[in-house]
Structures are given as structure tokens and as C-alpha cells.
Motif scaffolding. Structure first.
Motif, PDB file in Angstrom:
ATOM      1  N   ARG A  72       0.832  -1.208   0.000  1.00 19.56           N
ATOM      2  CA  ARG A  72       0.000   0.000   0.000  1.00 19.56           C
ATOM      3  C   ARG A  72       0.867   1.259   0.000  1.00 19.56           C
ATOM      4  O   ARG A  72       0.614   2.213  -0.738  1.00 19.56           O
ATOM      5  N   GLU A  73       1.907   1.195   0.837  1.00 19.95           N
ATOM      6  CA  GLU A  73       2.800   2.355   0.953  1.00 19.95           C
ATOM      7  C   GLU A  73       3.526   2.618  -0.376  1.00 19.95           C
ATOM      8  O   GLU A  73       3.563   3.748  -0.861  1.00 19.95           O
ATOM      9  N   THR A  76       1.213   3.752  -3.203  1.00 17.75           N
ATOM     10  CA  THR A  76       0.767   5.128  -2.988  1.00 17.75           C
ATOM     11  C   THR A  76       1.867   6.098  -3.400  1.00 17.75           C
ATOM     12  O   THR A  76       1.614   7.095  -4.086  1.00 17.75           O
ATOM     13  N   LEU A 105      -6.361   0.132  -4.691  1.00 22.62           N
ATOM     14  CA  LEU A 105      -5.711   0.100  -3.367  1.00 22.62           C
ATOM     15  C   LEU A 105      -6.700  -0.274  -2.258  1.00 22.62           C
ATOM     16  O   LEU A 105      -6.294  -0.793  -1.214  1.00 22.62           O
ATOM     17  N   GLU A 106      -7.990  -0.016  -2.488  1.00 19.92           N
ATOM     18  CA  GLU A 106      -8.983  -0.437  -1.486  1.00 19.92           C
ATOM     19  C   GLU A 106      -8.889  -1.937  -1.234  1.00 19.92           C
ATOM     20  O   GLU A 106      -9.133  -2.418  -0.120  1.00 19.92           O
ATOM     21  N   ILE A 108      -6.175  -3.762  -1.483  1.00 17.00           N
ATOM     22  CA  ILE A 108      -4.970  -4.030  -0.685  1.00 17.00           C
ATOM     23  C   ILE A 108      -5.264  -3.679   0.775  1.00 17.00           C
ATOM     24  O   ILE A 108      -4.865  -4.395   1.697  1.00 17.00           O
ATOM     25  N   GLU A 109      -5.990  -2.584   0.979  1.00 19.21           N
ATOM     26  CA  GLU A 109      -6.374  -2.215   2.357  1.00 19.21           C
ATOM     27  C   GLU A 109      -7.233  -3.318   2.972  1.00 19.21           C
ATOM     28  O   GLU A 109      -7.051  -3.691   4.131  1.00 19.21           O
ATOM     29  N   THR A 112      -5.151  -6.151   4.201  1.00 17.72           N
ATOM     30  CA  THR A 112      -4.408  -5.978   5.468  1.00 17.72           C
ATOM     31  C   THR A 112      -5.234  -6.474   6.661  1.00 17.72           C
ATOM     32  O   THR A 112      -4.685  -6.690   7.733  1.00 17.72           O
TER      33      THR A 112
END
Ligand code: NAD
Length: 494
Positions: A72-73, A76, A105-106, A108-109, A112
Motif C-alpha cells: 500500500r505504501e 501510494t 488500493l482499497e 490491498i487495504e 491488510t
């Protein structure tokens, strides 16, 4: 010429016997080629994914979670770099490309939170001294086959949850815009994903055929057009795999007479022409109910004149080119056909001239469309909005429900009761109320009904955890503790 490689077992592989041509749709130039996998190359990737599986499924949830935080990092931080790749191969404007990455990315969130999602259930004392618990375990090697229109987001829809659940993955992106898949795989590697866990095989039907039939591939996630989705569903199921195959769409936006006219017209413009209509959730049919039709068509027509169409790299552009020259010709043929079938072409995008060899076409608005006309019946996948005029709410619902597709649908109204009834009545997987493109947020799942989905589970979100895992139920009985050799301090029962 730059060759876009495969990514297998932690490294790039660019040699191939066949290559596909990759264009920049904004210039019409062929700038790159992509290696097309032979059956042997796909088998090599399946072997890498199979070899990586035991260690990956044994990797602790804590370690897996950390990798997703790092992905994610990195994604981004490198969003604009990936967006530039998307724009150069797909053509969409940079802001759209960045939006696509954010939506991806949602997922990937969501990944987590895997420790929470993979929690099983437990029932104590189902019988005397007997407990039962359930666990969810990975299915194995998963094949992910993706379309050209969201070359970053749709892969992220699939690989986030597939990897989180402990599977290893073979991603087969569209051969039209294949670079982002390699970019994403390398980001995962940088984040600490071991070699062989996520592999990219570039290719076409030849590569897909192997993925559908190989005994070591246990599940197939597919997104693409309906005819291919249907055939993938059948063939993979015939070979004993679980399959989710999302297909095409013909999304309707129903506008009731009480709707906010400006809100509906703005929504129609962005949902029909955004990303040149090459979205599976694009609005393709506007259903004008009752007296609002004339004003609505006029409001949309006046807004169309203000749209700026140009290269996706130009910040002034609101819409870019189509993916290929052939697709542009196909889209144009629907506008020509509509005229011949008796519809009224209010705005003809074919007449707009562009100072470029790119695959540009102007936006079209076609009024008085009816079922039975090709412009209504087919998925066009371009910037063409059809208007169907109906008298009543019931006519609108009947039209939507009779359509072979059931991906997204929207209603525009100020009437909460009407909206609630629509939600109850309508046959589609995703419904928007004054929201034209109701793509569910990453904590829900995405999927259509009817010919928009072959399979049972929707994609990403909670459904993806069920799709990418197998349930196992364990029934346990232990000897009576009073018979233990250790003194547990139980009172002696006479
Ligand atoms: P497509 O069906 O042509 O291709 C999708 C994938 O299948 C690609 O990876 C391609 O290489 C592969 N493929 C193509 N022909 C094949 C064949 N004969 N055998 C095996 N594999 C084959 O779709 P596309 O043109 O890339 O994408 C646009 C389509 O995808 C539209 O119909 C759109 O509605 C649909 N789509 C649906 C969703 C959804 O969520 N329902 C999302 C995005 C796109």
C-alpha cells in the motif's frame, strides 16, 4: 523496441516465439511489444507457483499482513508512475488512471485485515466432551485473467485477496496494455513477497487454454466480455476448477420525472463518457420516465459541447482515445446503425475531427432508442449514450429486467419510497440511488447478475475470501478430564 516481459519466479523473462503489438492509443503509434507465452512458458510459471505454495501458505498471518501494508505504501508513493503507464497503453486521462489505482488500493487495504477475515468459528460441547471448529485454507494455485479496461484495478481486485488467503497466483493481463501487471508484481516483490508467489504470464488464448486445463491450477478468476466469460466458466468448470467469470454489461440509468435535472445530467455525462465509455459500469442507456425526457436530453446535449477530448497526458483532457483503431470503427458503426434503425442521433461523435493519428472519437447521444435496435441490444463499450423514453416507473423496471445483462443500474429521484421500491424490484447486482456508477467500496463485493456473471461468488471483499479458500471443519473429542494422569484438581464424583 521495448519488450514487455513475463514475471516468473521473481524475475523478468522477455524471450518468446510470438509477440503482441502494444500501441499508444493517443498517438496511434506502436511503441512496444509484449512477449506472448507458449504453453511451455505457462507451465514453467505454474510450476513456480506450485513450488512457492507450501512456504507461502505456512507464512504467518502477521508476516503476510505486513507485506500488504508495504504494498500500500509503495503503490501510494509510486501512483503517478503507474498512472503514466496506464495512460500510455490504455489512453485514459491521468486523473482517471490515478482514480483507478486508488480504487484498486482499497483491495490491498482490505487484504491488510486478513487475520480478521480468515478467522474460523467454534462451537463448544456440541455433544458431551465434543467441540467443533472451522478453518479456511487456501485453494492452491489461482489463475487471474484480466481485461484491458482497468489494467491495474482489476488485477488488484483479485490478487489482494487471493494472496492474503495463502494462495499463489498466475496473473494473465490483457495483451493490449500489459505493463502495469509487471509493475504491480515488482511492487509486491519490493514489499517482501517471496519469488514464485505472484507470477505474471503475458499472452493470449494460447496461454489461457493452459491455465484452464492444467491440473495444478485450482481456481480461475476472470473479468472480460460475456462470450469469453461464459466459455471460460464452462471450460474451467469442466476441468474441476472453481470459477468466477465476470462478463459484459449494459447499464441503465433510470431518471424519474421528479429527479434533480442538473444532478442527473451531470451524472449521465461523467458515467457515459468518462474513460471513453470503456468501463464495465459505464452508463450506456438513459431511461427517461415521463415528461422529463426533452429537458434531460437538452441538458445532456449542452454539456456534451463543453467536453474536452484529447491525449490523457494533457491535464485539460476529460476523455482520451479508445483502445484500438478497430474498436473505434466498431463504436462508430453503432452510431451509423442507430440512424438506419430509426433512432435519432442528437450528437454524432463521428463528425468530430482530431488533429492526431490516435484512436479518438467524439461523444454521441442517440435518442428514441428501443430494444431490438443493435445500439440498445449490444454492449458498445464506447462513448455512446442511448436514450429510451418510457411512460412509467413500471415500464422502466421491465426494460431493465428484460435486458440480458445485470451488472450496475441507477435510479435518479427525490422520492425515497420510489428508490426503495426500485432496489427491491430491479434485477442487477449493483444499484445506485442518485449515484450513476455504484461500484462497491472494497469492504463489499463486486458482481453483476444474469449474463454479467458466470459463477456464484462476486469479486473482492467478503465473497473473495469464500472464493479463495476452502472450508475445513474439525470435530474434537478428548478423554474425560477426570481420567487424566495429571491431577487437574477436579472434585471426585462418586
Ligand atoms: P476480453 O473478453 O476480450 O478479454 C479479457 C481477457 O480474456 C484478456 O486477458 C484476453 O487476453 C482474454 N481472452 C480474450 N479472448 C480470449 C479467448 N478466445 N480465449 C481465452 N482468453 C481470451 O475483454 P476486454 O476487451 O479485454 O475487456 C472489455 C470487456 O470486459 C467488456 O465486455 C467489459 O464489460 C468487460 N468488463 C467487465 C467487468 C465486470 O466487472 N463485469 C469489468 C471490466 C471489464
Amino acid at each position: 523496441m521495448h519488450t514487455i516481459p513475463h514475471y516468473i519466479n521473481g524475475g523478468r523473462v522477455a524471450d518468446a516465439e510470438r509477440f503482441g503489438l502494444v500501441y499508444n492509443p493517443a498517438t496511434g503509434e506502436q511503441e512496444k511489444q509484449v512477449a506472448l507465452a507458449s504453453a511451455a512458458r505457462v507451465e514453467e510459471a505454474i510450476a513456480a507457483a506450485s513450488a512457492a505454495l507450501p512456504a507461502w501458505r505456512a507464512t504467518s498471518l502477521a508476516k503476510r499482513t505486513n507485506i500488504f501494508f508495504r504494498v500500500r505504501e509503495i503503490l501510494t508513493q509510486r501512483k503517478s508512475e503507474l498512472a503514466a503507464i496506464l495512460t500510455s497503453e490504455h489512453g485514459k486521462v491521468l486523473s482517471d488512471a490515478e482514480g483507478e489505482i486508488s480504487r484498486g488500493l482499497e483491495n490491498i487495504e482490505f487484504a491488510t485485515g486478513l487475520s480478521h477475515m480468515l478467522k474460523g468459528e467454534r462451537s463448544e460441547q456440541v455433544s458431551s466432551g465434543v467441540d467443533v471448529h472451522s478453518v479456511r485454507q487456501p485453494v492452491g494455485v489461482v489463475a487471474c485473467i484480466t481485461p484491458f479496461n482497468f489494467p491495474a484495478m482489476v488485477p488488484l481486485w483479485m490478487i489482494g485477496s487471493a494472496l492474503a488467503c495463502g494462495n499463489t497466483v498466475l496473473l494473465k493481463p490483457s495483451e493490449k496494455d500489459p505493463s502495469s501487471a509487471v509493475f504491480i508484481a515488482e511492487v509486491f516483490a519490493e514489499a517482501g513477497l517471496p519469488a514464485g508467489v505472484l507470477n505474471v504470464v503475458q499472452g493470449d488464448k494460447e496461454a489461457v487454454d493452459v491455465l484452464l486445463e492444467h491440473p495444478d491450477v485450482k481456481a480461475v478468476s476472470f473479468v472480460g466480455s460475456t462470450p469469453i466469460a461464459q466459455s471460460i466458466y464452462k471450460r474451467a468448470a469442466d476441468h474441476g476448477k472453481r470459477v468466477q467469470a465476470l462478463g459484459g454489461a449494459k447499464n441503465h440509468m433510470v431518471v424519474l420525472p421528479d429527479a434533480d435535472l442538473d444532478m442527473a445530467a451531470d451524472a449521465a455525462i461523467s458515467a457515459a463518457y468518462g474513460s471513453a465509455g470503456e468501463r464495465c459500469m459505464a452508463v450506456s442507456v438513459l431511461v427517461a420516465v415521463g415528461a422529463i425526457a426533452d429537458d434531460l436530453v437538452a441538458a445532456i446535449q449542452s454539456r456534451m459541447a463543453t467536453l474536452t477530448i484529447g491525449p490523457g497526458t494533457d491535464p485539460a483532457s476529460q476523455m482520451g482515445p479508445l483502445i484500438t483503431a478497430e474498436h473505434r470503427e466498431r463504436v462508430a458503426s453503432y452510431v451509423a446503425g442507430a440512424e438506419n434503425e430509426g433512432a435519432t442521433v442528437v450528437v454524432d461523435g463521428r463528425s468530430q475531427q482530431f488533429d492526431s493519428n490516435g484512436f479518438f472519437i467524439g461523444v454521441s447521444l442517440v435518442d428514441h432508442v428501443k430494444p431490438g435496435m443493435k445500439v440498445y441490444d449490444d454492449e458498445i463499450f464506447g462513448p455512446v449514450l442511448s436514450v429510451v423514453r418510457v411512460d412509467t416507473y413500471s415500464d422502466a423496471v421491465r426494460l431493465v429486467n428484460d435486458n440480458e445483462f445485470g451488472n450496475g443500474v441507477a435510479i435518479f429521484t427525490r422520492d425515497g419510497g420510489a428508490a426503495r421500491q426500485f432496489e427491491f424490484d430491479v434485477e442487477a447486482g449493483m444499484v445506485g440511488v442518485n449515484v450513476p456508477i455504484p461500484v462497491p467500496v472494497g469492504t463489499f463485493s463486486f458482481g453483476g447478475w444474469k449474463n454479467s456473471l458466470f459463477g456464484d461468488t462476486h469479486m473482492y471483499g467478503p465473497d473473495s475470501i469464500r472464493f479463495y479458500t476452502r472450508g475445513k471443519v474439525v470435530t474434537t473429542r478428548w478423554p474425560d478430564p477426570s481420567t487424566s494422569v495429571i491431577d487437574l484438581g477436579f472434585p471426585q464424583v462418586d
